[in-house]
Write an enzyme that holds these catalytic residues in place. Structure first.
Site, short mmCIF file in Angstrom:
data_model
loop_
_atom_site.label_atom_id
_atom_site.label_comp_id
_atom_site.label_asym_id
_atom_site.label_seq_id
_atom_site.Cartn_x
_atom_site.Cartn_y
_atom_site.Cartn_z
CG ASP A 29 -2.06 0.97 1.11
OD1 ASP A 29 -3.22 0.53 1.02
OD2 ASP A 29 -1.80 2.20 1.11
CG ASN A 85 -11.82 -0.72 4.31
OD1 ASN A 85 -12.08 -1.23 5.40
ND2 ASN A 85 -10.68 -0.09 4.07
N GLY A 91 -15.45 2.66 4.38
CA GLY A 91 -14.19 3.34 4.12
C GLY A 91 -13.53 2.96 2.82
CD GLN A 92 -15.00 -0.45 -2.17
OE1 GLN A 92 -16.10 -0.73 -1.70
NE2 GLN A 92 -14.52 -1.01 -3.27
CB SER A 93 -10.74 5.36 -0.94
OG SER A 93 -9.58 4.57 -0.88
CG HIS A 98 -8.79 -3.06 -2.24
ND1 HIS A 98 -9.74 -2.35 -2.93
CD2 HIS A 98 -8.55 -2.37 -1.10
CE1 HIS A 98 -10.07 -1.26 -2.25
NE2 HIS A 98 -9.36 -1.25 -1.13
CG HIS A 100 -6.77 -2.87 3.24
ND1 HIS A 100 -6.04 -1.72 2.97
CD2 HIS A 100 -8.01 -2.64 2.75
CE1 HIS A 100 -6.82 -0.84 2.36
NE2 HIS A 100 -8.03 -1.37 2.22
#
Ligand code: 5GP
Length: 112
Positions: A29, A85, A91-93, A98, A100
């Site tokens: 990341d 997320n 909180g997914q951006s 994906h 983490h």
């Protein structure tokens, strides 16, 4: 819709790769939240968990096993956290599914 992760998969944006096969890519990341913070993504463009189809079940299972293999390579024998997320409240951006993989320190619970 194309995301930054599609560009990483295509090699148009560099990443610090830790694992790759025909279906899965894993890389560090860019803004790590723990000493080890790896993103594990399918190469298939799946926007998020709500978009998963039954045909993706095997891929998701493999991604979890690969995540554990990656954890082994980083010697996370004390444990780690695998997070997805989902959506705004989650909180997914980036709208490309994906995992983490977070480790290397004691992680608190519950998350903020
Ligand atoms: P989300 O917030 O969607 O769960 O996670 C997206 C993650 O992608 C964030 O942790 C963010 O730091 C990471 N990220 C965003 N853009 C890039 C990039 O260009 N390269 C890498 N390696 N990570 C990125």
């Amino acid at each position: 819709m194309s995301t930054i992760f599609d560009k990483i998969i295509a090699g148009e944006i560099p990443c610090k790769k830790v694992y790759e096969d025909n279906d899965i890519l894993a890389f560090h990341d860019i803004a790590p939240k723990a000493p080890v913070h790896i993103l594990i993504i399918p190469k298939k463009s799946i926007p998020g968990v709500p978009s998963l189809q039954q045909e993706d079940d095997a891929l998701m299972g493999r991604m979890i096993r690969i995540a554990n293999q990656i954890a082994d390579t980083f010697s996370l024998e004390n444990g780690y956290r695998l997070v997805i997320n989902s959506g705004t409240d989650g909180g997914q951006s980036v709208d490309h599914l994906h995992f983490h993989l977070l480790g290397g320190r004691s992680l608190t619970w519950p998350p903020g």
